[in-house]
Motif scaffolding. Structure first.
Motif, mmCIF file in Angstrom:
data_model
loop_
_atom_site.group_PDB
_atom_site.id
_atom_site.type_symbol
_atom_site.label_atom_id
_atom_site.label_comp_id
_atom_site.label_asym_id
_atom_site.label_seq_id
_atom_site.Cartn_x
_atom_site.Cartn_y
_atom_site.Cartn_z
ATOM 1 N N LEU A 38 -10.655 -5.845 11.905
ATOM 2 C CA LEU A 38 -9.266 -5.473 11.617
ATOM 3 C C LEU A 38 -8.293 -6.501 12.203
ATOM 4 C CD1 LEU A 38 -7.561 -3.263 10.276
ATOM 5 C CD2 LEU A 38 -7.429 -2.117 12.487
ATOM 6 N N TYR B 270 -8.245 -6.084 6.814
ATOM 7 C CA TYR B 270 -9.550 -6.439 7.377
ATOM 8 C C TYR B 270 -9.844 -7.872 6.983
ATOM 9 C CZ TYR B 270 -10.376 -1.658 8.750
ATOM 10 O OH TYR B 270 -10.283 -0.443 9.365
ATOM 11 N N TRP C 268 -15.505 2.491 5.360
ATOM 12 C CA TRP C 268 -15.196 2.979 6.709
ATOM 13 C C TRP C 268 -13.699 3.221 6.908
ATOM 14 C CZ3 TRP C 268 -16.368 -1.998 5.385
ATOM 15 C CH2 TRP C 268 -15.401 -2.956 5.647
ATOM 16 N N ASP C 269 -12.877 2.838 5.937
ATOM 17 C CA ASP C 269 -11.437 3.055 6.056
ATOM 18 C C ASP C 269 -10.828 3.081 4.644
ATOM 19 O OD1 ASP C 269 -8.725 3.035 6.424
ATOM 20 O OD2 ASP C 269 -8.698 1.421 7.913
ATOM 21 N N SER D 232 -8.131 3.875 3.544
ATOM 22 C CA SER D 232 -6.726 3.525 3.299
ATOM 23 C C SER D 232 -6.591 2.067 2.836
ATOM 24 C CB SER D 232 -5.882 3.773 4.563
ATOM 25 O OG SER D 232 -6.244 2.851 5.569
ATOM 26 N N HIS D 233 -7.713 1.357 2.793
ATOM 27 C CA HIS D 233 -7.709 -0.031 2.293
ATOM 28 C C HIS D 233 -8.601 -0.132 1.053
ATOM 29 C CE1 HIS D 233 -6.206 -2.373 5.918
ATOM 30 N NE2 HIS D 233 -6.278 -1.122 6.370
ATOM 31 N N LYS E 117 -3.832 -3.026 1.706
ATOM 32 C CA LYS E 117 -3.428 -1.659 2.028
ATOM 33 C C LYS E 117 -2.584 -1.048 0.909
ATOM 34 C CE LYS E 117 -2.199 0.726 6.286
ATOM 35 N NZ LYS E 117 -3.384 1.539 6.387
ATOM 36 N N HIS F 241 -19.278 -5.379 7.939
ATOM 37 C CA HIS F 241 -18.446 -4.745 8.961
ATOM 38 C C HIS F 241 -19.305 -4.393 10.176
ATOM 39 C CE1 HIS F 241 -16.078 -1.208 10.607
ATOM 40 N NE2 HIS F 241 -15.193 -2.195 10.628
#
Ligand code: MSP
Length: 475
Positions: free
Chosen positions: A119, A159, A217-218, A220-221, A207, A112
């Motif tokens: 994204l 992503y 880093w996220d 929600s995924h 998701k 990433h």
């Protein structure tokens, strides 16, 4: 000279118990690992279980269990099955293990940060059975050809992994055999696929799938299950997820990755592109073996024709089961098994073949008080060493059995039991005993227990009769 040797099997999905298909790959890998140990090579053999993703999540729910409780129970079944089959793995990796999850998160963070994961949006079809995104052209009558199910339509933020960036470099490495895909037809298949369709960026996160490794880093995924799974081949060696530390891993790059054709394409595209993006050396060799069918049909629970390793073990015992699975197909081509053919082969090659020969010869040696004290062959200089190099596993067995059959014929033709002169009897029996001992020595990777019994019996000075190696089958 001793070398390092690292071999892997796919990590198996824990949506079902082990069957004879996964046993085939695992026994074959075990044979190769044991052969390398016999040659004195430092060997690491990795297998394990693939435990995340939508398919497993749904299976756990169906069983009324928490995902972790569910995967624990099935992973245990794999371990039990492999131990019953005498699988000598050095590492068993589970993708729910803490060190694996931490390493995956770290590696993805690296990609990433580098801009190789970005994204985007995914709109299209997803087959849960394959845990893969599909195109209309991959389907037959709107269904996944491998699973017979209609893929779900997915439209979500995701992503994406910049796989397209590595397509040319990968193609070059495959064509030049730096990244070797065998048998060669499989290499051609992959080359023409990449040349025809190129490599598109691929969704690396979901998701709406909770059962997976959250993206660092996220959160929600969760990580796409294949991205998570591929990294097992490194985390199984204790890798921390830092690309710079791969050079400290004693066994990387992996020598042989074994699998069947169902997962060739993903292994020959997504996996090496991930390694190129991480700046890690590619595996040396992928070997693709065939698919087993039962009596001409795909093995499936709904057809009720699944052959389980347990059933074979109960009928034939461990060494015979290992012999029967490996000798049932040309390694690299599809095979078909039936109980009738397995029984027939057990009787002809084992009970009436090797087992009977060993018992005839040991009886004669004992009766005549003949001392053997023989030395076994050096495996590296035997003619099967070359066949091992080419991974011709079934041919190795054929070659050894041709030698054993020759002994049988020789014994019958010369009939030493009719002879009275001891020197003459010895001159018939000792060369045969030598072939049996050498065969047992070379068969150790395939049949560790039986080989050991024969080796002990024939290398000791005084040969003694023993219980039958392969009892006759109850009908
Ligand atoms: N979890 C993935 C692999 C991830 S590896 C990073 C997966 N699992 S699986 O449980 O479906 O295992 C597929 C593999 O099991 C095949 O590639 C093959 O090695 C073995 N086999 C499963 N069924 C088989 C047959 N009927 N015949 C021969 N091998 C078979 O895919």
């Amino acid at each position: 000279m001793a070398k390092n040797f690292y071999i892997t099997t796919p990590i198996y999905y824990v949506n079902a118990s082990p069957h004879i298909g996964s046993a085939y790959t695992t026994v074959a890998a075990d044979v190769l690992a044991r052969w390398n140990r016999l040659l004195g090579n430092r060997t690491f053999f990795l297998t394990g279980t693939d435990e995340h993703g939508a398919k497993i999540e749904a299976k756990a729910a169906e069983a009324g269990m928490e995902p972790l409780e569910f995967v624990d129970s099935i992973a245990d079944k794999f371990k039990t099955a492999w131990s019953a089959l005498d699988i000598s793995y050095d590492g068993f990796i589970r993708t729910t293990a803490g060190n694996h999850k931490a390493a995956v998160a770290r590696a993805l963070q690296f990609l990433h940060d580098k801009g190789d994961i970005y994204l985007g949006k995914y709109e299209g079809l997803y087959c849960r059975g394959c845990e893969q995104f599909k195109h209309e052209k991959d389907l037959v009558d709107g269904r996944c050809p491998d699973h017979g199910t209609v893929p779900e339509t997915v439209s979500e933020e995701t992503y994406l992994f910049r796989m397209s960036k590595y397509a040319d470099e990968l193609l070059e490495k495959i064509k030049s055999d730096e990244y070797r895909i065998l048998p060669v037809e499989r290499k051609h298949e992959v080359v023409s696929f990449i040349e025809r369709e190129g490599l598109n960026d691929i969704s690396f996160s979901r998701k709406n799938v909770g059962w997976g490794i959250p993206l660092p880093w996220d959160a929600s995924h969760t990580t796409y299950v294949w991205a998570d799974a591929f990294l097992n081949y490194l985390t199984g060696l204790g890798w921390s997820g830092d690309p710079a530390s791969v050079k400290d891993l004693e066994y990387w790059p992996v020598d042989i990755q074994l699998m069947s054709k169902d997962i060739l394409r993903v292994h020959a595209t997504i996996w090496p592109c991930m390694l190129l993006a991480l700046g890690v050396e590619l595996p040396k060799k992928l070997f693709i073996h065939g698919f087993f069918q039962v009596d001409g049909q795909k093995m499936s629970k709904s057809l009720g024709n699944v052959i389980s390793p347990d059933e074979m073990l109960a009928r034939y015992g461990v060494d015979a089961t290992r012999y029967l699975v490996i000798s049932s197909a040309v390694f690299g081509q599809d095979g078909d098994i039936t109980w009738a053919r397995l029984d027939e082969k057990y009787s002809s090659d084992l009970a009436n073949g090797l087992g009977n020969l060993v018992s005839r010869v040991s009886n004669l040696l004992e009766k005549n008080g003949i001392m053997t004290g023989l030395q076994a062959i050096d495996p590296a200089s035997s003619k099967i060493a070359g066949l091992f190099q080419e991974l011709k596993l079934d041919e190795i067995l054929k070659t050894v059995w041709a030698g054993l059959r020759h002994c049988d014929e020789d014994l019958t033709a010369k009939a030493p039991w009719k002879m009275t002169d001891r020197a003459e009897i010895e001159s018939v029996l000792l060369p045969i005993a030598q072939t049996i001992l050498d065969s047992a020595y070379l068969l150790q990777p395939f049949m560790p227990v039986v080989s050991d019994r024969i080796i002990r019996q024939f290398s000791e000075k005084q040969v003694e009769k023993n219980d039958p190696l392969f009892p006759r089958l109850a009908s």
